[in-house]
Design a protein around this motif. Structure first.
Motif, PDB file in Angstrom:
ATOM      1  N   THR A 160       0.831  -1.220   0.000  1.00  0.00           N
ATOM      2  CA  THR A 160       0.000   0.000   0.000  1.00  0.00           C
ATOM      3  C   THR A 160       0.864   1.269   0.000  1.00  0.00           C
ATOM      4  N   TRP A 162       1.381   5.731   0.686  1.00  0.00           N
ATOM      5  CA  TRP A 162       1.313   6.591   1.879  1.00  0.00           C
ATOM      6  C   TRP A 162       0.208   7.641   1.827  1.00  0.00           C
ATOM      7  N   LYS A 186       2.447  -5.064   3.398  1.00  0.00           N
ATOM      8  CA  LYS A 186       3.652  -4.218   3.496  1.00  0.00           C
ATOM      9  C   LYS A 186       3.195  -2.786   3.255  1.00  0.00           C
ATOM     10  N   GLU A 189       6.680   2.879   3.935  1.00  0.00           N
ATOM     11  CA  GLU A 189       7.602   3.035   5.069  1.00  0.00           C
ATOM     12  C   GLU A 189       7.220   4.200   5.989  1.00  0.00           C
ATOM     13  N   THR A 238      -0.848  -1.189  -4.749  1.00  0.00           N
ATOM     14  CA  THR A 238      -1.364   0.158  -5.002  1.00  0.00           C
ATOM     15  C   THR A 238      -0.210   1.123  -4.828  1.00  0.00           C
ATOM     16  N   GLY A 239       0.060   1.888  -5.864  1.00  0.00           N
ATOM     17  CA  GLY A 239       1.180   2.828  -5.816  1.00  0.00           C
ATOM     18  C   GLY A 239       1.447   3.372  -7.202  1.00  0.00           C
ATOM     19  N   SER A 240       2.691   3.742  -7.443  1.00  0.00           N
ATOM     20  CA  SER A 240       3.016   4.401  -8.706  1.00  0.00           C
ATOM     21  C   SER A 240       3.045   3.408  -9.867  1.00  0.00           C
ATOM     22  N   CYS A 247       6.596  -4.737 -10.284  1.00  0.00           N
ATOM     23  CA  CYS A 247       5.853  -5.872  -9.707  1.00  0.00           C
ATOM     24  C   CYS A 247       5.468  -6.870 -10.807  1.00  0.00           C
ATOM     25  N   GLU A 262      -3.327  -1.072  -8.787  1.00  0.00           N
ATOM     26  CA  GLU A 262      -4.047   0.214  -8.738  1.00  0.00           C
ATOM     27  C   GLU A 262      -2.974   1.280  -8.793  1.00  0.00           C
ATOM     28  N   GLY A 264      -1.342   5.029 -11.080  1.00  0.00           N
ATOM     29  CA  GLY A 264      -1.502   6.482 -11.111  1.00  0.00           C
ATOM     30  C   GLY A 264      -2.652   6.967 -11.977  1.00  0.00           C
ATOM     31  N   GLY A 265      -2.839   8.276 -11.983  1.00  0.00           N
ATOM     32  CA  GLY A 265      -3.897   8.872 -12.794  1.00  0.00           C
ATOM     33  C   GLY A 265      -3.571  10.318 -13.156  1.00  0.00           C
ATOM     34  N   CYS A 296      -4.935   9.513  -5.984  1.00  0.00           N
ATOM     35  CA  CYS A 296      -4.831   8.895  -7.314  1.00  0.00           C
ATOM     36  C   CYS A 296      -5.975   9.341  -8.219  1.00  0.00           C
ATOM     37  N   PHE A 396       0.639  14.740  -8.372  1.00  0.00           N
ATOM     38  CA  PHE A 396       0.309  14.264  -7.024  1.00  0.00           C
ATOM     39  C   PHE A 396       0.432  15.401  -6.004  1.00  0.00           C
TER      40      PHE A 396
HETATM   41  P1  NAD Z   1       5.215   4.032  -4.616  1.00  0.00           P
HETATM   42  O1  NAD Z   1       4.995   3.237  -5.849  1.00  0.00           O
HETATM   43  O2  NAD Z   1       6.498   4.737  -4.459  1.00  0.00           O
HETATM   44  O3  NAD Z   1       5.101   3.090  -3.317  1.00  0.00           O
HETATM   45  C1  NAD Z   1       3.960   2.295  -3.077  1.00  0.00           C
HETATM   46  C2  NAD Z   1       4.355   1.119  -2.218  1.00  0.00           C
HETATM   47  O4  NAD Z   1       5.286   0.310  -2.919  1.00  0.00           O
HETATM   48  C3  NAD Z   1       5.029   1.499  -0.904  1.00  0.00           C
HETATM   49  O5  NAD Z   1       4.588   0.609   0.113  1.00  0.00           O
HETATM   50  C4  NAD Z   1       6.486   1.248  -1.201  1.00  0.00           C
HETATM   51  O6  NAD Z   1       7.239   0.943  -0.037  1.00  0.00           O
HETATM   52  C5  NAD Z   1       6.412   0.046  -2.109  1.00  0.00           C
HETATM   53  N1  NAD Z   1       7.573  -0.164  -2.990  1.00  0.00           N
HETATM   54  C6  NAD Z   1       8.533   0.735  -3.346  1.00  0.00           C
HETATM   55  N2  NAD Z   1       9.418   0.135  -4.178  1.00  0.00           N
HETATM   56  C7  NAD Z   1       8.999  -1.130  -4.360  1.00  0.00           C
HETATM   57  C8  NAD Z   1       9.475  -2.233  -5.143  1.00  0.00           C
HETATM   58  N3  NAD Z   1      10.578  -2.143  -5.890  1.00  0.00           N
HETATM   59  N4  NAD Z   1       8.775  -3.385  -5.116  1.00  0.00           N
HETATM   60  C9  NAD Z   1       7.647  -3.497  -4.401  1.00  0.00           C
HETATM   61  N5  NAD Z   1       7.158  -2.501  -3.623  1.00  0.00           N
HETATM   62  C10 NAD Z   1       7.827  -1.333  -3.616  1.00  0.00           C
HETATM   63  O7  NAD Z   1       3.950   4.969  -4.518  1.00  0.00           O
HETATM   64  P2  NAD Z   1       3.658   6.069  -3.440  1.00  0.00           P
HETATM   65  O8  NAD Z   1       4.588   7.207  -3.724  1.00  0.00           O
HETATM   66  O9  NAD Z   1       3.648   5.478  -2.078  1.00  0.00           O
HETATM   67  O10 NAD Z   1       2.151   6.453  -3.804  1.00  0.00           O
HETATM   68  C11 NAD Z   1       1.855   7.340  -4.795  1.00  0.00           C
HETATM   69  C12 NAD Z   1       1.403   6.645  -6.047  1.00  0.00           C
HETATM   70  O11 NAD Z   1       0.371   5.712  -5.759  1.00  0.00           O
HETATM   71  C13 NAD Z   1       0.796   7.582  -7.068  1.00  0.00           C
HETATM   72  O12 NAD Z   1       1.243   7.267  -8.363  1.00  0.00           O
HETATM   73  C14 NAD Z   1      -0.701   7.312  -6.968  1.00  0.00           C
HETATM   74  O13 NAD Z   1      -1.442   7.629  -8.085  1.00  0.00           O
HETATM   75  C15 NAD Z   1      -0.713   5.871  -6.665  1.00  0.00           C
HETATM   76  N6  NAD Z   1      -1.976   5.495  -6.020  1.00  0.00           N
HETATM   77  C16 NAD Z   1      -2.893   4.814  -6.746  1.00  0.00           C
HETATM   78  C17 NAD Z   1      -4.122   4.478  -6.182  1.00  0.00           C
HETATM   79  C18 NAD Z   1      -5.168   3.741  -6.961  1.00  0.00           C
HETATM   80  O14 NAD Z   1      -6.132   3.266  -6.357  1.00  0.00           O
HETATM   81  N7  NAD Z   1      -5.046   3.638  -8.268  1.00  0.00           N
HETATM   82  C19 NAD Z   1      -4.379   4.827  -4.870  1.00  0.00           C
HETATM   83  C20 NAD Z   1      -3.413   5.525  -4.157  1.00  0.00           C
HETATM   84  C21 NAD Z   1      -2.196   5.836  -4.748  1.00  0.00           C
END
Ligand code: NAD
Length: 499
Positions: A160, A162, A186, A189, A238-240, A247, A262, A264-265, A296, A396
C-alpha cells in the motif's frame, strides 16, 4: 498556525511499533523513525524488517490458509469477524485518525471521515462473505451436470502507498478476508502505524493467527521480496505506475502470481458551459485539493468550454484562495501538509516547470510558509498546452492545469489524451452530453455533476496504465478468488472402450 483543538493534542511521546506475524508482535533489530510532516516532530518508530521476517510472515499466512481455520469456515463466521472489526474501528476511530494524521499530514476531520468509510468497507465485505457464490449449468443434458466453484486464491501479498494508508488498506483487507484468503501486508515506510493498529483490532475481533500479517520496512527490499516471493499466490499493489511495472516483472520472473494493480492517474474534469458553474467550481476545487492533491483519483486536468473559461477560472481561483491550509490537527483545516519531503520537492518542481513552459499562474504558485512543516498553495494554471509536463505527468499535489474546448468531440479527445484511465468527472445540465462523455472517456470511475462520491458497494480500478483488476464491492471479493469448473456424470457411463 491556528490553535490546536485540545481533543486532538499532540502526543507527549513517540509511539513504538513492532511488526505482526502469526498473531504475535515481534521486534526488529533495525528501526525507522517518522517525523510528522506538519510539525517536524518525531511521532513513530517502526520496524525495518528483514527478508527472513517476510519469509516467516508468508509461511504463517500459508499455514493458516492450508489448515482451513479461515479459508474453509462458513462465510457467516467470516462475516461475524468482519462485523466485530467494524465495531472495533468505531470504538478506536479517534486513535486511528490521530496516528493517520501524525504520519500522513492529512486534516483530522478528513481522517475521521475516511475511517467511517473504512467501517463501511468491513460491513459491505461481511455481507459479501455470505453472498459469495459460484454458478451451475443445468443445461448439459440428462447425464452431465456442471458447477462453477469459487475458491479463495490463497496467500495474498498487499503493498500500500502513503497517501491513504488506512483507507486503501480497508478497501482491500476486508474483501481479501471475505474471500477466505490470508495475507501479508507491506505498508509504505512513512505511514505504517495504522496498518499495525488494524492487526490488534482484527485479533480482538477473533481473526485466527496467521490470517493477517504485517511486515514493515523499505519498499525496494521488503516490497520487492514480497512481489518476488514464490509462495505468494496473488499480489495486490497500489502505488506508482513505475513500481507497478517492477511488480509485473517480479511476478513474471518468480511464480506468475496473479496481480491486482491500482496505479496512477491524470484525471480529467470536463465542465460544459450549461453546467451550474458555481457547483462545478466547488467540485473542481475539491477534486484537485482534497488530501493536498495526493490522491490517485484527483481531477488534475480541468477541461472547460471556451465560452465560459475566463469566468469559470475566476470563480474557481476565488474559491481556491479561500481553502483553509494549515495544521492538520485543527478541525477547521481543509488541506494539511505534504506527506514527504521528496513529494514536496516534486510538486514545487512541477510548479516551476509549468511557469518556465509558459503556463499562466491564476492562483497560488508556490510553497506556503507556516513556520514549520511543508505546505503548498492550491495552484491553478491556465493556458496549458497538451505537450507541457504539467499537462501529462501525475504531479500528485494541489496543482490544476486548465485546458479549453469548443466541441464535445474536442473535450473527449483532450480527456483521453493520457496514458492513464483511472477516473473522470463531467459537469453539464444536458443528459445527452453527460452520457456521451461518460461512454466515450476511458476511465474506471466516473462522476456526473459530482466528484469523488460513492461507497464500497461499487468497484474501483483503472483503464489503460492506471492498473488491472477491481477493488471493493462484490467484484472486490471475486478478485481474490479463482473459479473451478466441475463436471458431474449422472447415471451409467457410456464406455469409451467397448466391452
Ligand atoms: P510508490 O509506488 O512509491 O510506493 C507504493 C508502495 O510500494 C510502498 O509501500 C512502497 O514501499 C512500495 N515499494 C517501493 N518500491 C517497491 C518495489 N521495488 N517493489 C515493491 N514494492 C515497492 O507509490 P507512493 O509514492 O507510495 O504512492 C503514490 C502513487 O500511488 C501515485 O502514483 C498514486 O497515483 C498511486 N496510487 C494509486 C491508487 C489507486 O487506487 N489507483 C491509490 C493511491 C495511490
Amino acid at each position: 498556525m491556528a490553535e490546536l483543538d485540545q481533543s486532538t493534542a499532540f502526543p507527549e511521546t513517540p509511539r513504538d511499533f513492532g511488526f505482526y506475524v502469526d498473531g504475535q508482535w515481534r521486534q526488529a533489530g533495525d528501526q525507522q523513525e517518522r517525523l510528522s510532516p506538519a510539525h517536524d516532530r518525531l511521532v513513530t518508530r517502526t520496524a525495518r524488517c528483514s527478508k527472513q521476517d517476510l519469509d516467516d510472515a508468508v509461511a504463517a499466512a500459508r499455514r493458516t490458509f492450508e489448515n482451513g481455520r479461515w479459508s474453509r469456515i462458513p462465510g457467516a463466521e467470516r462475516a461475524a469477524v468482519l462485523l466485530r472489526t467494524a465495531q472495533g474501528l468505531r470504538e478506536r476511530r479517534d486513535e486511528i485518525a490521530l496516528w493517520e494524521v501524525l504520519e500522513n499530514g492529512k486534516p483530522i476531520s478528513q481522517a475521521k471521515g475516511e475511517i467511517d468509510h473504512c467501517i463501511a468497507c468491513f460491513e459491505v465485505a461481511a455481507g459479501a462473505a455470505r453472498l459469495l457464490r459460484g454458478d451451475s449449468f443445468n443445461n448439459m443434458g440428462d447425464s452431465l451436470f456442471g458447477m462453477v466453484l469459487r475458491e479463495p486464491i490463497g496467500v495474498v501479498g498487499l503493498i500500500t502507498p502513503w497517501n491513504f494508508p488506512f483507507l486503501i488498506l480497508c478497501e482491500r483487507v476486508p474483501f481479501i478476508l471475505a474471500s477466505g484468503c490470508t495475507l501479508v501486508v507491506k505498508p509504505a515506510e512513512v505511514t505504517s502505524a495504522t496498518t499495525l493498529i488494524l492487526a490488534d483490532i482484527l485479533e480482538k475481533a477473533g481473526l485466527p493467527a496467521g490470517a493477517y500479517n504485517v511486515v514493515t520496512g523499505v519498499g525496494r527490499v521488503i516490497g520487492q521480496a514480497l512481489a518476488e516471493h514464490p509462495d505468494v499466490d496473488m499480489l495486490s499493489f497500489t502505488g506508482s505506475t513505475a513500481v507497478g511495472r517492477t511488480c509485473v516483472q517480479a511476478s513474471a520472473a518468480s511464480n506468475l502470481k496473479k496481480l491486482g494493480l491500482e496505479l496512477g492517474g491524470k484525471n480529467p474534469i470536463i465542465v460544459f458551459a450549461d453546467s451550474n458553474l458555481d457547483d462545478a467550481a466547488d467540485g473542481a476545487a475539491f477534486g484537485i485539493n482534497f488530501n493536498t492533491g495526493q490522491c490517485c483519483v484527483s481531477s488534475s486536468r480541468l477541461i472547460v468550454e471556451r465560452s465560459v473559461a475566463p469566468e469559470f477560472e475566476r470563480i474557481l481561483a476565488e474559491k481556491m484562495a479561500r481553502i483553509r491550509v494549515g495544521d492538520p490537527l485543527d478541525p477547521r483545516t481543509q488541506i494539511g501538509a505534504v506527506t514527504t519531503s521528496a513529494q514536496n520537492e516534486t510538486i514545487l518542481g512541477y510548479i516551476e516547470k509549468g511557469k518556465q513552459e509558459g503556463a499562466k499562474v491564476v492562483q497560488g504558485g508556490g510553497a506556503l510558509d507556516l513556520g514549520r512543516g511543508r505546505f503548498i498553495q492550491p495552484t491553478l494554471f491556465s493556458g496549458v498546452t497538451p505537450s507541457m509536463a504539467i499537462a501529462r505527468d501525475e504531479i500528485f499535489g494541489p496543482v490544476l492545469s486548465s485546458f479549453h474546448f469548443d466541441t464535445t468531440e474536442e473535450a473527449i479527445a483532450l480527456a483521453n489524451d493520457t496514458i492513464y484511465g483511472l477516473a473522470a468527472s463531467v459537469w453539464t445540465s444536458s443528459l445527452n452530453k453527460a452520457l456521451t462523455v461518460t461512454r466515450r472517456v476511458r476511465a474506471g470511475r466516473f462522476w456526473v455533476n459530482t466528484i469523488m462520491a460513492g461507497g464500497p458497494e461499487t468497484p474501483a480500478g483503472g483503464f489503460k496504465q492506471s492498473g488491472w483488476g477491481r477493488e471493493a464491492g462484490i467484484m472486490g471479493v471475486e478478485e481474490y478468488t479463482q473459479v473451478k469448473a466441475v463436471h458431474v456424470e449422472i447415471g451409467a457411463r457410456a464406455h469409451w472402450i467397448e466391452s
